[in-house]
Design a protein around this motif. Structure first.
Motif, PDB file in Angstrom:
ATOM      1  N   LYS A   1      33.006  56.307  47.813  1.00 22.48           N
ATOM      2  CA  LYS A   1      32.518  54.857  47.433  1.00 22.48           C
ATOM      3  C   LYS A   1      33.060  54.585  46.064  1.00 22.48           C
ATOM      4  N   ALA A   2      33.231  55.445  45.094  1.00 21.83           N
ATOM      5  CA  ALA A   2      33.610  55.063  43.595  1.00 21.83           C
ATOM      6  C   ALA A   2      35.075  54.585  43.836  1.00 21.83           C
ATOM      7  N   GLY A   3      35.833  55.077  44.587  1.00 13.01           N
ATOM      8  CA  GLY A   3      37.270  54.774  44.966  1.00 13.01           C
ATOM      9  C   GLY A   3      37.227  53.194  45.418  1.00 13.01           C
ATOM     10  N   GLU A   4      36.522  53.205  46.759  1.00 13.63           N
ATOM     11  CA  GLU A   4      36.352  51.812  47.072  1.00 13.63           C
ATOM     12  C   GLU A   4      36.004  50.764  46.319  1.00 13.63           C
ATOM     13  N   ILE A   5      35.047  51.020  45.267  1.00 16.65           N
ATOM     14  CA  ILE A   5      34.662  50.247  44.471  1.00 16.65           C
ATOM     15  C   ILE A   5      35.731  49.669  43.462  1.00 16.65           C
ATOM     16  N   SER A   6      36.407  50.875  43.036  1.00 14.71           N
ATOM     17  CA  SER A   6      37.505  50.613  41.947  1.00 14.71           C
ATOM     18  C   SER A   6      38.525  49.739  42.480  1.00 14.71           C
ATOM     19  N   ALA A   7      39.002  49.891  44.247  1.00 14.24           N
ATOM     20  CA  ALA A   7      40.140  49.244  44.382  1.00 14.24           C
ATOM     21  C   ALA A   7      39.456  47.927  44.744  1.00 14.24           C
ATOM     22  N   THR A   8      38.274  47.605  45.107  1.00 11.62           N
ATOM     23  CA  THR A   8      37.573  46.192  45.376  1.00 11.62           C
ATOM     24  C   THR A   8      37.933  45.407  43.993  1.00 11.62           C
ATOM     25  N   ASN A   9      37.213  46.341  42.912  1.00 12.01           N
ATOM     26  CA  ASN A   9      37.369  45.345  41.457  1.00 12.01           C
ATOM     27  C   ASN A   9      38.832  44.994  41.127  1.00 12.01           C
ATOM     28  N   ARG A  10      39.750  46.032  41.528  1.00 14.29           N
ATOM     29  CA  ARG A  10      41.273  45.720  41.285  1.00 14.29           C
ATOM     30  C   ARG A  10      41.741  44.509  42.125  1.00 14.29           C
ATOM     31  N   ALA A  11      41.461  44.352  43.420  1.00 17.22           N
ATOM     32  CA  ALA A  11      41.862  43.416  44.126  1.00 17.22           C
ATOM     33  C   ALA A  11      41.068  42.048  43.717  1.00 17.22           C
ATOM     34  N   ILE A  12      39.972  42.113  43.335  1.00 18.68           N
ATOM     35  CA  ILE A  12      39.159  40.924  42.556  1.00 18.68           C
ATOM     36  C   ILE A  12      40.053  40.457  41.469  1.00 18.68           C
ATOM     37  N   ALA A  13      40.202  41.487  40.645  1.00 17.09           N
ATOM     38  CA  ALA A  13      41.056  40.923  39.233  1.00 17.09           C
ATOM     39  C   ALA A  13      42.346  40.395  39.602  1.00 17.09           C
ATOM     40  N   LEU A  14      43.138  41.080  40.591  1.00 17.86           N
ATOM     41  CA  LEU A  14      44.417  40.537  40.714  1.00 17.86           C
ATOM     42  C   LEU A  14      44.291  39.251  41.500  1.00 17.86           C
ATOM     43  N   ALA A  15      43.379  38.962  42.452  1.00 13.81           N
ATOM     44  CA  ALA A  15      43.522  37.686  43.055  1.00 13.81           C
ATOM     45  C   ALA A  15      43.007  36.622  42.037  1.00 13.81           C
ATOM     46  N   ARG A  16      42.217  36.807  41.084  1.00 11.80           N
ATOM     47  CA  ARG A  16      41.756  35.954  40.108  1.00 11.80           C
ATOM     48  C   ARG A  16      42.966  35.410  39.271  1.00 11.80           C
ATOM     49  N   GLU A  17      43.787  36.617  38.613  1.00 11.99           N
ATOM     50  CA  GLU A  17      45.086  36.508  38.033  1.00 11.99           C
ATOM     51  C   GLU A  17      46.142  35.593  38.673  1.00 11.99           C
ATOM     52  N   ALA A  18      46.251  35.876  40.036  1.00  9.85           N
ATOM     53  CA  ALA A  18      47.120  35.216  41.026  1.00  9.85           C
ATOM     54  C   ALA A  18      46.451  33.772  40.896  1.00  9.85           C
ATOM     55  N   LYS A  19      45.360  33.482  40.859  1.00  8.56           N
ATOM     56  CA  LYS A  19      45.124  31.898  40.916  1.00  8.56           C
ATOM     57  C   LYS A  19      45.090  31.210  39.428  1.00  8.56           C
ATOM     58  N   LYS A  20      45.046  31.926  38.596  1.00  9.98           N
ATOM     59  CA  LYS A  20      45.247  31.597  37.259  1.00  9.98           C
ATOM     60  C   LYS A  20      46.983  31.258  36.984  1.00  9.98           C
TER      61      LYS A  20
END
Length: 309
Positions: A87-106
């Motif tokens: 679960k901790a690994g999945e949460i970490s991967a999800t947070n990273r994906a969200i951060a990358l998507a936000r940065e791609a939009k910027k």
């Protein structure tokens, strides 16, 4: 992982039949498992790791192992803890994906602004030059347009590629910082601190000196054995260790000897050392007399028998 969640209701339901000693064994095993994220040893090695000193304590550990742990080829694992790791690994991967998507939009927004502003005015800030595409009558250079954040649009190819790389987000920067700053002594410190809190009820002091000593300890014993030896040391009842409240400098000083004791599963106390010293002192005192007596016996054996009349 530096912590684990303890749901009191679930814990009390699943461990209602445990004795006080079994509760302690269970929690110590979970602390080591979460701290290292590696399978625990079994049998005598596990007893040494958990600092078992009596048969009742060893029996408590074995009972907990039989009820809550699974024997794998690499060692003992807890299925519930493995689920929490996943679960901790999945949460970490999800947070990273969200951060990358936000940065791609910027990044897309910045590129759009650059292309829009560049159509009106193109400036090369790397060479501090500007080009006037407006043929006005007074031949004055127009002021270059800027992005909403105040930056000047660049001519593609006129500056290094690094000039176009967007900055890392706060999440990515923190992740890079953590990845670079995780010390090789983390597992050893957690094992030492856990045992220290269990014995003294307070956290041990950690400063630059302690960090340096732990790094030397890992260098001398290796990252695999250093955590086990550190926990063994805190449980040691040597007079000097107890008087000093088990400081890290004594652990470093005697680490090879402590490692031998841990591997054998036997503490050498001050009483044992004094007995060995007295035995050697007596041997040194009587050695000349013993040698002299043995020499007389050999001489008698070599004497010829008396002639009979």
């Amino acid at each position: 992982m530096n912590y684990f969640r303890l749901y009191i209701g679930d814990y009390q339901r699943d461990t209602a039949a445990l004795t006080l000693a079994e509760h302690g064994a269970y929690l110590l095993m979970m602390q080591h498992f979460y701290a290292t994220e590696r399978p625990l040893p079994a049998g005598k090695a596990l007893h040494r790791l958990l600092r078992c000193e009596s048969k009742s304590e060893r029996d408590a550990v074995d009972s907990v192992v039989a009820r809550f742990w699974v024997q794998k080829e690499e060692g003992l694992v807890n299925e519930r803890a493995l689920e929490e790791f996943a679960k901790a690994g999945e949460i970490s991967a999800t947070n990273r994906a969200i951060a990358l998507a936000r940065e791609a939009k910027k990044r897309a927004h910045r590129e759009h602004e650059r292309s829009t502003n560049g159509a009106r005015s193109v400036v090369d800030p790397c060479h501090e030059q500007s080009t006037n595409h407006n043929h006005n009558h007074n031949h004055q250079n127009p002021k270059p347009s800027t992005d909403p954040d105040g930056s000047v649009p660049l001519i593609l190819g006129s500056c290094p590629e690094d000039a176009f790389k967007p900055p890392l987000s706060n999440t990515e920067t923190a992740r890079v910082r953590v990845a670079k700053s995780v010390p090789v002594t983390q597992a050893t410190w957690l094992s030492y601190a856990s045992a220290y809190i269990g014995r003294y009820g307070v956290e041990p002091v950690r400063n630059a000196k302690v960090n340096g000593q732990l790094k030397q300890l890992v260098g001398r014993l290796g990252a695999e054995e250093a955590p086990h030896v550190a926990a063994w040391y805190v449980a040691h009842n040597g007079q000097l260790y107890v008087r000093g409240k088990h400081p890290v400098d004594l652990l470093l000083r005697d680490c090879e000897g402590l490692r031998t004791e841990w591997a054998r599963g036997q503490q050498i106390t001050d009483h044992d050392a004094r007995q060995v010293d007295r035995k050697q002192t007596n041997l040194n005192a009587f050695a000349p007399l013993i040698a002299e007596a043995e020499a007389r016996e050999r001489a008698k054996l070599l004497e010829p028998p008396d002639a009979k009349p």
